[in-house]
Design a protein around this motif. Structure first.
Motif, PDB file in Angstrom:
ATOM      1  N   LEU A  47       0.824  -1.208   0.000  1.00  0.00           N
ATOM      2  CA  LEU A  47       0.000   0.000   0.000  1.00  0.00           C
ATOM      3  C   LEU A  47       0.859   1.259   0.000  1.00  0.00           C
ATOM      4  N   GLN A  48       1.941   1.241   0.757  1.00  0.00           N
ATOM      5  CA  GLN A  48       2.837   2.394   0.773  1.00  0.00           C
ATOM      6  C   GLN A  48       3.443   2.621  -0.603  1.00  0.00           C
ATOM      7  N   ALA A  49       3.780   1.517  -1.289  1.00  0.00           N
ATOM      8  CA  ALA A  49       4.322   1.631  -2.649  1.00  0.00           C
ATOM      9  C   ALA A  49       3.271   2.183  -3.605  1.00  0.00           C
ATOM     10  N   MET A  50       2.013   1.774  -3.429  1.00  0.00           N
ATOM     11  CA  MET A  50       0.932   2.266  -4.284  1.00  0.00           C
ATOM     12  C   MET A  50       0.700   3.756  -4.058  1.00  0.00           C
ATOM     13  N   LEU A  51       0.781   4.200  -2.802  1.00  0.00           N
ATOM     14  CA  LEU A  51       0.593   5.615  -2.503  1.00  0.00           C
ATOM     15  C   LEU A  51       1.676   6.477  -3.152  1.00  0.00           C
ATOM     16  N   ALA A  65      -4.506   7.301   1.009  1.00  0.00           N
ATOM     17  CA  ALA A  65      -3.853   7.562   2.302  1.00  0.00           C
ATOM     18  C   ALA A  65      -3.941   6.329   3.189  1.00  0.00           C
ATOM     19  N   MET A  66      -2.935   6.147   4.040  1.00  0.00           N
ATOM     20  CA  MET A  66      -2.973   5.081   5.038  1.00  0.00           C
ATOM     21  C   MET A  66      -3.878   5.522   6.173  1.00  0.00           C
ATOM     22  N   LEU A  78      -7.575   4.759   2.831  1.00  0.00           N
ATOM     23  CA  LEU A  78      -8.658   5.550   2.247  1.00  0.00           C
ATOM     24  C   LEU A  78      -8.567   5.495   0.731  1.00  0.00           C
ATOM     25  N   MET A  79      -9.697   5.654   0.076  1.00  0.00           N
ATOM     26  CA  MET A  79      -9.740   5.660  -1.388  1.00  0.00           C
ATOM     27  C   MET A  79     -10.949   6.468  -1.846  1.00  0.00           C
TER      28      MET A  79
END
Length: 220
Positions: A47-51, A65-66, A78-79
């Motif tokens: 998820l951090q990589a996707m952000l 956002a995480m 969040l999306m």
């Protein structure tokens, strides 16, 4: 972006195998809260990589956002909120016919526009090395004016991270054959664009044929 903001959860909008989707204090944003067993380090790193690599593709509900609990523990993300209804519950539904389609305000042209919009998002994703992986009608939202949103992006194959889930109907026959030879189902395999084109072709056929599968037969 490193800025902390408070987010209040609202009503539950649905639940799946990984967690629950909630409305938030922002009407354009929803939250996915994972079940405790799904809160793995690998998922968090993905998820951090996707952000850090938002592809900025219209219609893709990419993580923004995480999300952390009051005490600081990571719980989800969040999306953007997808508009419309699940493809599986609208024009895509086995047993529907042209009469029921028209009653809902849809036409055969609507089906073609929805299929074209789905294919267009896939084309943009593939150009950036992103594969949906688990192609199935529950992962698509469609509005009355034929706009399409793709959800459940955290499971996509992206940046070296594989998609851990899949749906048998949309899985290529050569993959089924390999699973049978191995004696177990394993949907965490590394997808190729060719694999996904097969899955997309099945989905597009079903959209145009009101939910009927391409290999469905009658009177046999």
């Amino acid at each position: 972006d490193g800025v902390e903001e408070r987010c209040t959860l609202g009503e539950s909008l649905g639940s799946g195998g990984e967690g629950t989707i909630y409305a938030t204090s922002d009407p354009d944003v929803v939250a996915k809260i994972y079940f405790e067993r799904q809160l793995t380090r690998e998922r968090m790193e993905k998820l951090q990589a996707m952000l850090n690599a938002d592809p900025h593709i219209a219609g893709l509900c990419w993580p923004t956002a995480m999300l952390y609990a009051e005490g600081g523990a990571w719980v989800g993300y969040l999306m953007p909120k997808a508009r419309g209804k699940e493809l599986a519950q609208t024009v895509f539904h086995p047993g529907r016919n042209n009469a029921s389609l028209t009653k809902q305000g849809w036409t055969r042209r609507s089906l073609a526009e929805i299929a074209a919009n789905v294919a267009a998002v896939f084309e943009r994703m593939h150009a950036q090395g992103i594969l949906m992986g688990d192609v199935n009608p529950r992962n698509f939202m469609v509005t009355q004016d034929c706009q399409v949103s793709l959800v459940d992006c955290d499971s996509y194959q992206f940046g070296g991270y594989r998609c851990p889930v899949g749906t048998p109907l949309y899985t290529p026959p050569e993959v089924h054959k390999r699973m049978k030879a191995d004696g177990r189902e394993n949907y965490g395999y590394e997808r190729t664009v060719e694999n996904e084109r097969y899955s997309l072709a099945v989905l597009l056929f079903e959209i145009l044929m009101l939910g009927k599968a391409p290999y469905e037969s009658c009177n046999t």
